[in-house]
Scaffold this motif. Sequence first.
Motif, PDB file in Angstrom:
ATOM      1  N   THR A 206       0.826  -1.214   0.000  1.00 19.90           N
ATOM      2  CA  THR A 206       0.000   0.000   0.000  1.00 19.90           C
ATOM      3  C   THR A 206       0.858   1.261   0.000  1.00 19.90           C
ATOM      4  OG1 THR A 206      -0.082   0.136   2.420  1.00 19.90           O
ATOM      5  CG2 THR A 206      -1.789  -1.202   1.333  1.00 19.90           C
ATOM      6  N   GLY A 207       2.180   1.055   0.101  1.00 20.87           N
ATOM      7  CA  GLY A 207       3.100   2.189   0.195  1.00 20.87           C
ATOM      8  C   GLY A 207       3.211   2.745   1.595  1.00 20.87           C
ATOM      9  N   LYS A 208       2.478   2.116   2.555  1.00 22.13           N
ATOM     10  CA  LYS A 208       2.467   2.626   3.930  1.00 22.13           C
ATOM     11  C   LYS A 208       2.516   1.486   4.944  1.00 22.13           C
ATOM     12  CE  LYS A 208      -1.394   4.735   2.903  1.00 22.13           C
ATOM     13  NZ  LYS A 208      -2.648   5.524   2.992  1.00 22.13           N
ATOM     14  N   GLN A 209       2.880   1.841   6.168  1.00 22.97           N
ATOM     15  CA  GLN A 209       2.843   0.880   7.283  1.00 22.97           C
ATOM     16  C   GLN A 209       1.423   0.888   7.856  1.00 22.97           C
ATOM     17  OE1 GLN A 209       5.954   3.224   9.141  1.00 22.97           O
ATOM     18  NE2 GLN A 209       7.225   1.404   9.412  1.00 22.97           N
ATOM     19  N   ASP A 210       0.511   0.233   7.160  1.00 24.58           N
ATOM     20  CA  ASP A 210      -0.887   0.300   7.589  1.00 24.58           C
ATOM     21  C   ASP A 210      -1.523  -1.091   7.651  1.00 24.58           C
ATOM     22  OD1 ASP A 210      -1.183  -0.382   4.939  1.00 24.58           O
ATOM     23  OD2 ASP A 210      -2.158   1.487   4.318  1.00 24.58           O
ATOM     24  N   LYS A 211      -2.794  -1.123   8.017  1.00 27.70           N
ATOM     25  CA  LYS A 211      -3.514  -2.394   8.154  1.00 27.70           C
ATOM     26  C   LYS A 211      -3.597  -3.141   6.818  1.00 27.70           C
ATOM     27  CE  LYS A 211      -4.923  -2.326  12.548  1.00 27.70           C
ATOM     28  NZ  LYS A 211      -4.532  -3.356  13.532  1.00 27.70           N
ATOM     29  N   GLY A 212      -3.711  -2.379   5.725  1.00 24.84           N
ATOM     30  CA  GLY A 212      -3.780  -2.987   4.400  1.00 24.84           C
ATOM     31  C   GLY A 212      -2.547  -3.825   4.098  1.00 24.84           C
ATOM     32  N   THR A 213      -1.362  -3.283   4.412  1.00 23.45           N
ATOM     33  CA  THR A 213      -0.111  -4.021   4.226  1.00 23.45           C
ATOM     34  C   THR A 213      -0.080  -5.242   5.133  1.00 23.45           C
ATOM     35  OG1 THR A 213       1.247  -2.168   3.447  1.00 23.45           O
ATOM     36  CG2 THR A 213       2.386  -3.895   4.655  1.00 23.45           C
ATOM     37  N   ALA A 214      -0.491  -5.063   6.387  1.00 23.01           N
ATOM     38  CA  ALA A 214      -0.476  -6.167   7.357  1.00 23.01           C
ATOM     39  C   ALA A 214      -1.409  -7.301   6.937  1.00 23.01           C
ATOM     40  CB  ALA A 214      -0.848  -5.650   8.745  1.00 23.01           C
ATOM     41  N   VAL A 215      -2.605  -6.946   6.408  1.00 25.49           N
ATOM     42  CA  VAL A 215      -3.565  -7.960   5.957  1.00 25.49           C
ATOM     43  C   VAL A 215      -2.999  -8.745   4.773  1.00 25.49           C
ATOM     44  CG1 VAL A 215      -5.788  -8.285   4.797  1.00 25.49           C
ATOM     45  CG2 VAL A 215      -5.640  -6.818   6.817  1.00 25.49           C
ATOM     46  N   GLN A 216      -2.391  -8.039   3.832  1.00 23.82           N
ATOM     47  CA  GLN A 216      -1.802  -8.724   2.675  1.00 23.82           C
ATOM     48  C   GLN A 216      -0.644  -9.635   3.099  1.00 23.82           C
ATOM     49  OE1 GLN A 216      -1.381  -6.835  -1.186  1.00 23.82           O
ATOM     50  NE2 GLN A 216      -2.360  -4.984  -0.391  1.00 23.82           N
ATOM     51  N   THR A 217       0.090  -9.209   4.105  1.00 26.51           N
ATOM     52  CA  THR A 217       1.185 -10.037   4.636  1.00 26.51           C
ATOM     53  C   THR A 217       0.636 -11.340   5.193  1.00 26.51           C
ATOM     54  OG1 THR A 217       2.460  -8.034   5.179  1.00 26.51           O
ATOM     55  CG2 THR A 217       3.128 -10.086   6.266  1.00 26.51           C
ATOM     56  N   ILE A 218      -0.467 -11.255   5.933  1.00 28.58           N
ATOM     57  CA  ILE A 218      -1.126 -12.460   6.481  1.00 28.58           C
ATOM     58  C   ILE A 218      -1.612 -13.353   5.344  1.00 28.58           C
ATOM     59  CG2 ILE A 218      -3.160 -13.307   7.737  1.00 28.58           C
ATOM     60  CD1 ILE A 218      -2.869 -10.813   9.556  1.00 28.58           C
ATOM     61  N   MET A 219      -2.232 -12.763   4.329  1.00 31.17           N
ATOM     62  CA  MET A 219      -2.772 -13.537   3.205  1.00 31.17           C
ATOM     63  C   MET A 219      -1.673 -14.310   2.485  1.00 31.17           C
ATOM     64  SD  MET A 219      -5.497 -10.806   1.634  1.00 31.17           S
ATOM     65  CE  MET A 219      -5.535 -11.633   0.056  1.00 31.17           C
ATOM     66  N   TYR A 220      -0.562 -13.656   2.214  1.00 32.36           N
ATOM     67  CA  TYR A 220       0.526 -14.325   1.488  1.00 32.36           C
ATOM     68  C   TYR A 220       1.241 -15.353   2.363  1.00 32.36           C
ATOM     69  CZ  TYR A 220       0.182 -11.798  -2.897  1.00 32.36           C
ATOM     70  OH  TYR A 220      -0.247 -11.327  -4.112  1.00 32.36           O
ATOM     71  N   THR A 221       1.219 -15.141   3.656  1.00 31.27           N
ATOM     72  CA  THR A 221       1.767 -16.147   4.574  1.00 31.27           C
ATOM     73  C   THR A 221       0.917 -17.411   4.512  1.00 31.27           C
ATOM     74  OG1 THR A 221       2.617 -14.421   6.056  1.00 31.27           O
ATOM     75  CG2 THR A 221       2.403 -16.640   6.982  1.00 31.27           C
ATOM     76  N   ILE A 222      -0.407 -17.245   4.476  1.00 33.54           N
ATOM     77  CA  ILE A 222      -1.315 -18.390   4.364  1.00 33.54           C
ATOM     78  C   ILE A 222      -1.105 -19.121   3.033  1.00 33.54           C
ATOM     79  CG2 ILE A 222      -3.754 -19.073   4.150  1.00 33.54           C
ATOM     80  CD1 ILE A 222      -4.373 -16.740   6.159  1.00 33.54           C
TER      81      ILE A 222
END
Length: 297
Positions: A206-222
């Motif tokens: 998302t270009g930022k340290q935000d919830k959107g980045t964190a959610v995508q990180t969780i998704m790709y980890t799964i």
Amino acid sequence: MSQTVTSTVKHSIISDFKEITKIRLSVSVVFSSLAGYLLGVETVNYTTLLLLAFGGYFMVGASNAFNQIIEKDLDALMDRTKNRPIPAGRMSVSTAFIIASVFTVSGIAILYSINPQTAMFGAISIFLYTCAYTPLKTKTPLAVFVGAIPGAIPFMLGWVAATNDFGIEPGTLFAIQFFWQFPHFWAIGWFLFEDYKKGGFFMLPTGKQDKGTAVQTIMYTIWTILVSIVPAFGFTGRLYLTPISAVIVFLLGLGMLYYAIQLYKKMTVLAAKQLMLASVSYITLLQIVYVIDKFIR
């Protein structure tokens, strides 16, 4: 006194050589390649194993040297990279270019001596890292997607070196390391966010340290966890994982997922660093489990 100066100069040259070729990263890449080779081979050929190790090191060293030449002005702006050999003035661009060129030719030649397909994938890796990933880093967060392609090649490369064939097995190894790189690099992009910003790099989705980045990180980890246990279901040809090993890999994946969720909850630099360390542990242990599983079943 002169001996001290000479030893310091020698130490500096060796240190700069290690830095320009990123020897620690190169070692991890070589480890992935060797793991892929051991998974694909019927009978281990130690000459091929040695050639793969050197070819892999030269391949990564070349990519990193070209990267540091291209980014020398941006590296000078960031605390993390300003002491690298070129921006610090300890190595000229021409010297770095000679190292990168020699490494490219040597790496491709060594990999070609194993088989042509291995050399082809090695060349693709250098090209994508240098000519696509590096220039895109200052343009778009999609650079991480592009960079994940050469980053995923080493694990697969080992299998191709062993078999001279590209099929479902090396494709699966590629997919595992491809998906893994997103949580790994986004964790790095998170805790180095301010430093990256100085160089104009925006690595987070998302270009930022935000919830959107964190959610995508969780998704790709799964996604990483799911792809990592696919070989247990018998869909991936000769690449097979026993149920016990699949459970171990799955549990390792849950460990990485825990830290991805912690990043979402806390959104701190410390949480990002912990996820990065967890991701490195995960991919290393996964490769060890895969290899042990093959040789003990």
